[in-house]
Scaffold this motif. Structure first.
Motif, short mmCIF file in Angstrom:
data_model
loop_
_atom_site.label_atom_id
_atom_site.label_comp_id
_atom_site.label_asym_id
_atom_site.label_seq_id
_atom_site.Cartn_x
_atom_site.Cartn_y
_atom_site.Cartn_z
N HIS A 95 0.84 -1.19 0.00
CA HIS A 95 0.00 0.00 0.00
C HIS A 95 0.88 1.26 0.00
CE1 HIS A 95 -3.06 2.90 1.42
NE2 HIS A 95 -3.91 2.07 0.82
N ARG A 96 0.33 2.33 -0.61
CA ARG A 96 1.11 3.57 -0.73
C ARG A 96 1.50 4.15 0.63
NH1 ARG A 96 0.91 5.52 -5.89
NH2 ARG A 96 -0.69 4.63 -7.26
N SER A 97 0.72 3.86 1.66
CA SER A 97 0.99 4.44 2.99
C SER A 97 2.13 3.74 3.73
CB SER A 97 -0.27 4.38 3.86
OG SER A 97 -0.66 3.01 4.06
N HIS A 117 -0.08 0.11 -4.37
CA HIS A 117 -1.51 0.06 -4.68
C HIS A 117 -2.26 0.91 -3.65
CE1 HIS A 117 -2.59 -2.53 -1.24
NE2 HIS A 117 -1.41 -3.12 -1.46
N SER A 118 -3.55 1.08 -3.85
CA SER A 118 -4.36 1.90 -2.95
C SER A 118 -5.54 1.12 -2.37
CB SER A 118 -4.89 3.13 -3.72
OG SER A 118 -3.83 3.88 -4.25
N GLU A 119 -5.53 -0.19 -2.47
CA GLU A 119 -6.64 -1.00 -1.98
C GLU A 119 -6.57 -1.12 -0.45
OE1 GLU A 119 -6.61 -4.76 -3.87
OE2 GLU A 119 -6.84 -3.96 -5.90
N GLU A 120 -7.66 -0.75 0.19
CA GLU A 120 -7.72 -0.78 1.64
C GLU A 120 -7.69 -2.20 2.19
OE1 GLU A 120 -7.69 1.60 4.07
OE2 GLU A 120 -7.11 2.93 2.41
N LYS A 121 -8.25 -3.16 1.42
CA LYS A 121 -8.33 -4.52 1.94
C LYS A 121 -6.96 -5.17 2.07
CE LYS A 121 -9.18 -6.50 -2.67
NZ LYS A 121 -10.11 -7.32 -3.48
N ASN A 122 -6.00 -4.71 1.30
CA ASN A 122 -4.63 -5.24 1.40
C ASN A 122 -3.66 -4.20 1.97
OD1 ASN A 122 -5.09 -7.84 0.35
ND2 ASN A 122 -5.11 -7.02 -1.74
N LYS A 123 -4.20 -3.24 2.73
CA LYS A 123 -3.38 -2.16 3.26
C LYS A 123 -2.32 -2.66 4.24
CE LYS A 123 -3.74 2.29 5.65
NZ LYS A 123 -4.66 3.29 6.24
N HIS A 124 -2.67 -3.69 4.99
CA HIS A 124 -1.77 -4.16 6.05
C HIS A 124 -0.98 -5.39 5.65
CE1 HIS A 124 -3.58 -1.27 8.72
NE2 HIS A 124 -4.80 -1.76 8.46
N GLN A 238 -5.94 -11.66 4.52
CA GLN A 238 -6.45 -10.37 4.97
C GLN A 238 -6.92 -10.45 6.42
OE1 GLN A 238 -9.44 -9.61 2.01
NE2 GLN A 238 -7.96 -8.90 0.47
#
Length: 537
Positions: A95-97, A117-124, A238
């Motif tokens: 994730h970008r963050s 990427h910017s998908e919240e479901k794979n943020k962590h 996830q």
């Protein structure tokens, strides 16, 4: 970062270097400990209070690792193909963050590809596609080995044709409990049910009794009803990407790594040799020293007698340096040095037979070998000088002193007595009408008394005067024996010093081992039959 574990590794490496520097083990024997890997998954991040789960695809050539990652990303971010090896670089997908602070120092930057990427479901989750571990290129295998310490979850990808690959099992056995494992039988459209069951059996032999195994099919023309558990795999990961799960994996990984470090240290301690054979080595040397002493004393009887005669004639030369080489050459020649060296070599051989490393004790014995002749020279010369300064025994010296005193006092006393008798006789004669004298007999007896009072202590001194030659011989014998005993004691000190160093190194290693086991009993709360529990070996 687990600073406690990293500190233990640093201590272990310092201990290993100390062992090498002190010659207790070779660098090659401790290569595994000197190069021990202290990296952990959280070493990639500066802030480890909240970090993502690091998941890597691991597998051989052509099993579809990169295809799975591309499917996960919804676009092509990892290279795929049929050229062997297919994957030549490490691909990071996150994730970008997420900010990765530290890349492994040994990894070349041109071998790393980063996609965001910017998908919240794979943020962590950080997804990693690693090169093929069975690559013919050594650089690709090295990339895999460099990245393995940084991985939380390994997705082990196989194909129906490659699930029994021997190199794969080698990595599985080597990494063992350091990671959580998920298994994917990819290309399921080309497999059979028997292959899936056989794969499960192989995992059971490796220690996974109830593993998480997913079957996936990444074919573009996937048939309707084709078995594909990719979405289930993605959902499972996830669900695992939580702070609690990551902490559980970190804690378990630390315990496993500490246990492995403890085992390496235990095997390294064995290189120091047994700790209970020092007394046996000491007894061996005492016997060797006694035999050597008898041999050298017997061999130097004639040289000592010849030197005693020399010193009887030249006792005044002992104050000069030119007599020292003569003393040394006669008592400690090449033959004596060779016999002493043979005894030390026998000691070293005995240490080797007792499984004690010989290089440290060799180093301790080296100065004793070199200084042996100097010790014999100094001790013997000092002893013979003392013997010639005070020859004879205490009784002899006491009687001689008394005789020297009597040699003066007795004649004076005799002369005084004779004079007194003459005076008395003269006085009494003067009182009588007819004077008379002491006579010839008195004169003769008086002379004899005076002579005897002087001659007796004089002859007593002469008869009791100790022989310079005997004194020198006694001094030489005593000094040579003292020198041999000094050499024996120095060797014993070397043995004890060697044992002390061995014990110190052993205790240091045991302290590190205790540190590895400290906190190992801390319970890791993993629900029974949960996905995480099934992923751990």
């Amino acid at each position: 970062m687990d600073y406690e574990y990293s500190d233990l590794v640093v201590q272990a490496k310092l201990w290993a270097q100390e062992v090498v520097d002190s010659a207790w083990a070779s660098e090659s024997a401790l290569k595994g400990l000197l190069g021990y890997d202290a990296r952990t998954p959280d070493s990639l991040f500066t802030d480890v209070t909240s970090r993502p789960l690091i998941v890597a695809f691991l597998g051989g050539t052509g099993v579809g690792k990169s295809t799975l990652l591309n499917r996960l990303a919804g676009k092509q971010i990892a290279l795929t193909g049929v050229v062997r090896p297919t994957s030549k670089e490490v691909t990071l997908f996150h994730h970008r963050s997420v900010k990765i602070s530290h890349l492994p120092s040994l990894l070349p930057l041109d071998k790393i590809k980063i996609a965001e990427h910017s998908e919240e479901k794979n943020k962590h989750i950080i997804w990693v596609d690693m090169p093929d571990f069975d690559s013919t290129e050594q650089s690709n295998q090295q990339l895999v080995l460099e990245w393995l310490p940084h991985i939380d979850v390994l997705i082990y990808v196989v194909s129906p044709e490659r699930y029994r690959d021997s190199k794969a099992w080698q990595i599985l056995k080597a990494e063992g409990g350091r990671h959580a494992w998920i298994f994917i039988l990819n290309q399921s459209d080309r497999g059979q049910a028997e292959q899936y069951q056989d794969f499960i059996k192989q995992l059971a032999k490796a220690g996974f009794n109830n593993p998480l195994v997913y079957q996936t099919c990444c074919a573009l023309d996937m048939a309707a009803g084709q078995l594909d558990e990719f979405d289930t795999l993605q959902t499972s990961l996830q669900n695992l990407a939580t702070e609690n799960t990551i902490k559980q994996l970190e804690l378990r990984g630390q315990q496993v790594r500490k246990a492995e470090l403890s085992k390496v240290l235990q095997s390294s301690i064995a290189l120091l040799g047994p700790a209970t054979v020092t007394e046996e080595l000491i007894l061996f040397w005492k016997k060797q020293g006694l035999d050597l002493q008898r041999l050298l004393v017997e061999a130097t009887v004639l040289p000592q007698q010849q030197m005693a005669t020399y010193y009887a004639l030249h006792s005044g030369d002992l104050a000069h340096k030119q007599t020292e080489p003569y003393l040394h050459q006669r008592l400690w020649d090449k033959w004596a040095q060779t016999r002493f060296d043979d005894a030390l070599d026998a000691l070293i051989l005995q240490a080797d037979q007792l499984a004690i490393p010989v290089l440290p004790i060799k180093k301790l014995l080296l100065p004793i070998r070199a200084n042996a002749e100097k010790i014999v020279e100094e001790k013997t010369l000092l002893s013979v000088r003392k013997a010639l300064i005070k020859p004879g025994n205490v009784l002899q010296r006491a009687i001689i002193k008394i005789a020297q005193f009597a040699e003066i006092i007795l004649p004076i006393a005799a002369m005084g007595w004779v004079g007194y008798q003459v005076f008395i006789e003269f006085y009494e004669s003067s009182l009588e009408q007819v004077p008379h004298y002491v006579g010839t007999n008195f004169a003769i007896n008086s002379i004899m008394l005076i002579a005897i009072s002087w001659l007796f202590p004089y002859f007593l001194q002469k008869k009791l005067q100790p022989s310079i030659e005997k004194a020198a011989l006694k001094g030489l014998s005593r000094g040579f024996l003292t020198a041999l005993q000094t050499l024996e004691l120095e060797v014993l000190e070397a043995i004890n010093s060697n044992a002390q160093v061995q014990e110190t190194l052993r205790l240091k290693a045991e302290d590190i081992i205790k540190g590895c086991h400290r906190g190992s009993g801390r319970a890791i709360e993993i629900p029974e039959n949960s996905s995480l529990e099934r992923m751990l070996l």
